[in-house]
Design a protein around this motif. Structure first.
Motif, PDB file in Angstrom:
ATOM      1  N   THR A  32      44.727  51.377 -26.197  1.00 33.10           N
ATOM      2  CA  THR A  32      44.716  51.983 -24.924  1.00 33.10           C
ATOM      3  C   THR A  32      44.468  53.507 -25.123  1.00 33.10           C
ATOM      4  O   THR A  32      45.027  54.128 -26.192  1.00 33.10           O
ATOM      5  CB  THR A  32      46.005  51.712 -24.154  1.00 33.10           C
ATOM      6  N   TYR A  33      44.322  54.309 -24.110  1.00 35.04           N
ATOM      7  CA  TYR A  33      44.229  55.727 -24.166  1.00 35.04           C
ATOM      8  C   TYR A  33      44.642  56.520 -22.748  1.00 35.04           C
ATOM      9  O   TYR A  33      44.457  55.584 -21.774  1.00 35.04           O
ATOM     10  CB  TYR A  33      42.841  55.910 -24.571  1.00 35.04           C
ATOM     11  N   ALA A  34      44.989  57.641 -22.869  1.00 39.26           N
ATOM     12  CA  ALA A  34      45.067  58.455 -21.600  1.00 39.26           C
ATOM     13  C   ALA A  34      44.447  59.765 -22.094  1.00 39.26           C
ATOM     14  O   ALA A  34      44.729  60.719 -22.575  1.00 39.26           O
ATOM     15  CB  ALA A  34      46.591  58.886 -21.426  1.00 39.26           C
ATOM     16  N   ALA A  35      43.039  59.888 -21.160  1.00 37.38           N
ATOM     17  CA  ALA A  35      42.224  61.022 -21.374  1.00 37.38           C
ATOM     18  C   ALA A  35      42.632  62.302 -20.545  1.00 37.38           C
ATOM     19  O   ALA A  35      42.168  63.315 -20.876  1.00 37.38           O
ATOM     20  CB  ALA A  35      40.875  60.559 -20.950  1.00 37.38           C
ATOM     21  N   SER A  36      43.488  62.041 -19.599  1.00 37.81           N
ATOM     22  CA  SER A  36      43.845  63.094 -18.805  1.00 37.81           C
ATOM     23  C   SER A  36      45.455  63.049 -18.533  1.00 37.81           C
ATOM     24  O   SER A  36      46.129  62.129 -18.880  1.00 37.81           O
ATOM     25  CB  SER A  36      43.306  63.309 -17.408  1.00 37.81           C
ATOM     26  N   GLU A  37      45.881  64.310 -17.999  1.00 37.35           N
ATOM     27  CA  GLU A  37      47.297  64.368 -18.055  1.00 37.35           C
ATOM     28  C   GLU A  37      47.752  63.697 -16.585  1.00 37.35           C
ATOM     29  O   GLU A  37      46.788  63.407 -15.856  1.00 37.35           O
ATOM     30  CB  GLU A  37      47.833  65.900 -17.645  1.00 37.35           C
ATOM     31  N   GLY A  38      49.125  63.318 -16.461  1.00 40.67           N
ATOM     32  CA  GLY A  38      49.546  63.097 -15.427  1.00 40.67           C
ATOM     33  C   GLY A  38      49.289  61.304 -15.040  1.00 40.67           C
ATOM     34  O   GLY A  38      48.928  61.005 -13.829  1.00 40.67           O
ATOM     35  N   LEU A  39      49.088  60.714 -15.899  1.00 36.96           N
ATOM     36  CA  LEU A  39      48.710  59.217 -15.798  1.00 36.96           C
ATOM     37  C   LEU A  39      50.011  58.381 -15.677  1.00 36.96           C
ATOM     38  O   LEU A  39      51.044  58.437 -16.530  1.00 36.96           O
ATOM     39  CB  LEU A  39      47.924  58.714 -16.888  1.00 36.96           C
ATOM     40  N   SER A  40      49.949  57.405 -14.729  1.00 32.34           N
ATOM     41  CA  SER A  40      51.169  56.507 -14.799  1.00 32.34           C
ATOM     42  C   SER A  40      50.949  55.145 -15.457  1.00 32.34           C
ATOM     43  O   SER A  40      51.790  54.480 -15.707  1.00 32.34           O
ATOM     44  CB  SER A  40      51.590  55.836 -13.283  1.00 32.34           C
ATOM     45  N   GLN A  41      49.593  55.104 -16.207  1.00 29.29           N
ATOM     46  CA  GLN A  41      49.478  53.812 -17.047  1.00 29.29           C
ATOM     47  C   GLN A  41      48.494  54.236 -17.774  1.00 29.29           C
ATOM     48  O   GLN A  41      47.392  55.135 -17.722  1.00 29.29           O
ATOM     49  CB  GLN A  41      49.265  52.505 -16.263  1.00 29.29           C
ATOM     50  N   CYS A  42      48.385  53.531 -19.106  1.00 31.63           N
ATOM     51  CA  CYS A  42      47.150  53.827 -20.081  1.00 31.63           C
ATOM     52  C   CYS A  42      46.205  53.118 -19.487  1.00 31.63           C
ATOM     53  O   CYS A  42      46.101  52.022 -19.068  1.00 31.63           O
ATOM     54  CB  CYS A  42      47.485  53.711 -21.524  1.00 31.63           C
ATOM     55  N   THR A  43      44.809  53.363 -20.159  1.00 30.95           N
ATOM     56  CA  THR A  43      43.697  52.496 -19.986  1.00 30.95           C
ATOM     57  C   THR A  43      43.088  51.778 -21.035  1.00 30.95           C
ATOM     58  O   THR A  43      43.251  52.180 -22.282  1.00 30.95           O
ATOM     59  CB  THR A  43      42.296  53.526 -19.344  1.00 30.95           C
ATOM     60  N   LEU A  44      42.777  50.618 -21.076  1.00 32.94           N
ATOM     61  CA  LEU A  44      42.155  49.609 -21.984  1.00 32.94           C
ATOM     62  C   LEU A  44      40.961  50.217 -22.647  1.00 32.94           C
ATOM     63  O   LEU A  44      40.488  50.625 -21.847  1.00 32.94           O
ATOM     64  CB  LEU A  44      41.941  48.130 -21.804  1.00 32.94           C
ATOM     65  N   CYS A  45      40.833  50.201 -24.048  1.00 28.76           N
ATOM     66  CA  CYS A  45      39.722  50.584 -24.774  1.00 28.76           C
ATOM     67  C   CYS A  45      38.675  49.833 -24.174  1.00 28.76           C
ATOM     68  O   CYS A  45      38.937  48.635 -24.158  1.00 28.76           O
ATOM     69  CB  CYS A  45      40.033  50.673 -26.163  1.00 28.76           C
ATOM     70  N   PRO A  46      37.327  50.255 -23.844  1.00 27.32           N
ATOM     71  CA  PRO A  46      36.201  49.432 -23.919  1.00 27.32           C
ATOM     72  C   PRO A  46      35.983  48.476 -24.899  1.00 27.32           C
ATOM     73  O   PRO A  46      36.237  49.042 -26.086  1.00 27.32           O
ATOM     74  CB  PRO A  46      35.033  50.489 -23.353  1.00 27.32           C
TER      75      PRO A  46
END
Length: 162
Positions: free
Chosen positions: A50-64
């Protein structure tokens, strides 16, 4: 966490993706890239994959698919287990935008852990490849054969009666 503006005693909850690590803060702080707000008081690193490309996220995004990432990464620029990166000099942004052009299925009789590139493709015992620039593997036909990087692999020869 909660915050209270200067001169106020009213506590306001932090917005998703931000935290107040200590009481009576004048404002909440955003979780940095690569982390997410696991609670209202703590940011945690994104898990591998997973990753977080920006500040201020409440959850991480799954990698494609078929990409992966390390813990706390801000993008996905490695190939996940079972795939290898065709060209390790490829631009990470291009890998992210065109993952299936860069990540190729691991060939039979090879080992591709997450983050494997063609140059460091693992070759099973009993197989070899001509160079670290090819994914084509060949079965050994002698008692001793050198795999890539000159690492010999031994294979027992069958004789009549085995």
């Amino acid at each position: 966490g909660y915050f209270a503006t200067t001169g106020s005693t009213q506590q306001t909850p932090c917005a998703p993706g931000s935290i107040a690590p200590s009481a009576n803060m004048p404002a909440c702080v955003l979780c940095p890239k690569g982390k997410f707000a696991a609670s209202r008081t703590a940011c945690e690193e994104c898990e591998a994959g997973t990753y977080a490309a920006s500040e201020g996220l409440s959850q991480c995004t799954l990698c494609p698919y078929p990409l992966g990432s390390g813990s706390g990464d801000v993008t996905c620029s490695i190939c996940k287990e079972g795939f290898y990166l065709k060209d390790s000099s490829a631009d990470p942004d291009d890998v992210f935008e065109n993952p299936t052009e860069h990540c190729k299925s691991c060939p039979p009789n090879a080992n591709c852990s997450a983050g494997t590139a063609l140059e460091n493709l693992g070759v099973n015992v009993g197989y070899w490849r001509a160079s670290n620039a090819t994914s084509e593997l060949h079965r050994c036909h002698s008692e001793t054969c050198s795999g890539y990087a000159g690492q010999p692999s031994r294979r027992r020869r069958l004789t009549d009666g085995d």
